[in-house]
Scaffold this active site. Sequence first.
Site, short mmCIF file in Angstrom:
data_model
loop_
_atom_site.label_atom_id
_atom_site.label_comp_id
_atom_site.label_asym_id
_atom_site.label_seq_id
_atom_site.Cartn_x
_atom_site.Cartn_y
_atom_site.Cartn_z
N GLY A 178 0.83 -1.22 0.00
CA GLY A 178 0.00 0.00 0.00
C GLY A 178 0.86 1.26 0.00
O GLY A 178 2.09 1.22 0.02
N ASP A 179 0.13 2.38 0.02
CA ASP A 179 0.77 3.69 -0.11
C ASP A 179 1.79 3.97 1.01
O ASP A 179 2.93 4.37 0.76
CB ASP A 179 -0.37 4.73 -0.10
CG ASP A 179 0.15 6.11 -0.31
OD1 ASP A 179 0.77 6.34 -1.36
OD2 ASP A 179 -0.03 6.97 0.58
N LEU A 180 1.38 3.75 2.25
CA LEU A 180 2.27 4.06 3.37
C LEU A 180 3.52 3.18 3.33
O LEU A 180 4.64 3.65 3.55
CB LEU A 180 1.53 3.87 4.70
CG LEU A 180 2.34 4.20 5.95
CD1 LEU A 180 2.64 5.70 6.01
CD2 LEU A 180 1.61 3.77 7.21
N ASP A 185 2.16 8.30 15.91
CA ASP A 185 1.91 9.65 15.41
C ASP A 185 3.26 10.06 14.81
O ASP A 185 4.20 10.35 15.55
CB ASP A 185 1.52 10.61 16.55
CG ASP A 185 1.28 12.02 16.03
OD1 ASP A 185 1.97 12.43 15.08
OD2 ASP A 185 0.41 12.71 16.57
N HIS A 186 3.36 10.04 13.49
CA HIS A 186 4.71 10.14 12.90
C HIS A 186 5.37 11.48 13.20
O HIS A 186 6.58 11.60 13.10
CB HIS A 186 4.68 9.83 11.40
CG HIS A 186 4.15 10.94 10.54
ND1 HIS A 186 2.82 11.19 10.39
CD2 HIS A 186 4.79 11.87 9.78
CE1 HIS A 186 2.65 12.22 9.58
NE2 HIS A 186 3.83 12.65 9.20
N HIS A 236 -1.38 15.25 15.46
CA HIS A 236 -0.11 15.95 15.26
C HIS A 236 -0.05 17.31 15.99
O HIS A 236 0.92 17.61 16.68
CB HIS A 236 0.14 16.19 13.77
CG HIS A 236 0.04 14.97 12.92
ND1 HIS A 236 0.44 13.73 13.36
CD2 HIS A 236 -0.40 14.78 11.66
CE1 HIS A 236 0.24 12.84 12.39
NE2 HIS A 236 -0.27 13.45 11.35
N LYS A 273 9.76 12.88 14.23
CA LYS A 273 10.58 13.89 13.54
C LYS A 273 11.61 14.46 14.51
O LYS A 273 11.28 14.80 15.65
CB LYS A 273 9.68 15.03 13.02
CG LYS A 273 8.74 14.60 11.87
CD LYS A 273 7.91 15.77 11.39
CE LYS A 273 6.77 15.34 10.49
NZ LYS A 273 7.10 15.15 9.09
C1 BG6 Z 1 -0.77 12.51 7.90
C2 BG6 Z 1 -2.09 12.98 7.38
O1 BG6 Z 1 -0.91 12.01 9.19
O2 BG6 Z 1 0.14 13.61 7.92
C3 BG6 Z 1 -1.95 13.60 6.00
O3 BG6 Z 1 -2.99 11.88 7.31
C4 BG6 Z 1 -0.90 14.68 6.01
O4 BG6 Z 1 -3.19 14.12 5.54
C5 BG6 Z 1 0.38 14.17 6.65
O5 BG6 Z 1 -0.67 15.08 4.68
C6 BG6 Z 1 1.38 15.29 6.83
O6 BG6 Z 1 2.59 14.73 7.24
P1 BG6 Z 1 3.95 15.45 6.92
O7 BG6 Z 1 4.98 14.63 7.63
O8 BG6 Z 1 4.10 15.46 5.43
O9 BG6 Z 1 3.82 16.83 7.47
#
Ligand code: BG6
Length: 500
Positions: free
Chosen positions: A28-30, A193-194, A256, A198
């Site tokens: 998939g995309d992720l 929560d990515h 986020h 960072k």
């Molecule tokens: C994701 C959202 O969690 O974060 C997206 O689902 C968004 O909609 C993305 O574009 C933004 O992440 P980053 O790291 O590109 O700021």
Amino acid sequence: MRNTHTPARFCLEVSPAPCVLVLFGGTGDLARRKLIPSLFQLHTRELLHATSRIVGCGRTEHDDASFRDVARNTLPSANPDECDAFLERFSYVRTVDTDASSFRRLTAHLDALDKLDTPAAFNRLYYFAVPQTSYQPLIACLAGAGLLNEPDAGGAWRHLLLEKPFGSDTSSAAALDTFLHRYVREDQLFRVDHYLGKDTVQNILILRFANSLFEPVWCASYIDHVQITVSETLGVEHRAGYYEQAGLLRDMFQNHLLEMLALIAMEPPVTFSAEAIHTAKLALIRAIRVFPVDALETCVVRGQYRAGNGLPGYREELGVDPASTVETFSAMKLWIDTPRWHGVPFYLRSGKRLASRTSEIFLVFKPSPNKLFGKAAPDSLVLKVQPDEGMCLNLQAKRPGPKLCMGELPLAFNYADLGAELDAPDAYARLLLDAMLHDHTLFVRNETIAAAWRLFTPVLDLWQAKPDACPLYTYPAGSDGPKAAGHLMTRDGRAWRPLI
Ligand code: BG6
């Protein structure tokens, strides 16, 4: 960068024990955009154990070779030999969550992998890079096949990595939580929560608590207000199916923006441990004043992009309902009811299809009480999360020249100036590594999620029940967002930092 005084335990990159990473949504995309390239980063840094394996899973038909091709295509600039060595780790099992037999095949495959290298030493990391609706059926299938059981002896672990959103409101998040705890313990869960992965977000804690300079002025006596912005130039892209259900508040604020706010505003944790940091963040989120639903418009703005600057409007995007009322922008003012932040407003905004891609935190200090030089612009600190990662402290200084004129002096630092030696890993590489190392510091706890929904569920409910009470403003694609977001500031005699 000199680093002579940092205790070694913080600097050492620790290699995790061997594990099998089972990647649901493997093609998939992720997986293609983030997870496979991040795993490659760990591989090249020797942070994946030599015997660790990656098993792609999903409904799509693949064999090992075609899955490896998918993975190879995600690494266009990789050294071919290194890429080959990395792809040796890959295999694929087709799984369908309505078909228990596919999970028996997965079990057999994992058993066979265990026998290849270091029997019984294998740990398992299940990554759910799939829509939220698939969590429960997949987890039930894994449990049914016995794949979530941790062996009694040997200490092998089963960790689950889940992507947001965690529910879509208070009750669905609680239901998901109850479901998860039927099968696994809280310490087996790693909620991603990515933004927390960072480097620039992790730096917030170091900046605040490792320096003596900032903490004394990090409070209502010195700070006038705080702005947090996450603006994107991209639209909804190919994710209309998800976005039409979620909208911006669920997609960006509930996670986020709130996590960044918590790190900026929380009290110092008692120690630098996952537990202490979670406790401090949770206390902060619980101290955010609930929005007044009878006067929501005074503190919350929602918007949706319309066609502009040669770009289509949200309602024209593929898969979007032409009458959709889903928000692609929101701005809000909120208050934190702690002595530290008494009377300090926090302004948050985020949106898609805005004028620039910027994630940053902007702290504006109170004007100097000293009127020796007349009215001067207030000092400010910008923490640039992305792009152009770094920070900038804006001070007043004498302009060179014969007259006594003042001007703004930006004391700027950019991570890029540190050079390739300090090349930061992708956020996902950090998070994958930490989940293998059983370190929860950069993951989100269930209680934090519940506290976040407590704030936003009433807003979402009101938008749904009384759309006119809080109008959906439109803004041209490629602009700064709806004018109403500007009014949120100008009413208070303040202004957003321009989107640059
Ligand atoms: C994701 C959202 O969690 O974060 C997206 O689902 C968004 O909609 C993305 O574009 C933004 O992440 P980053 O790291 O590109 O700021």
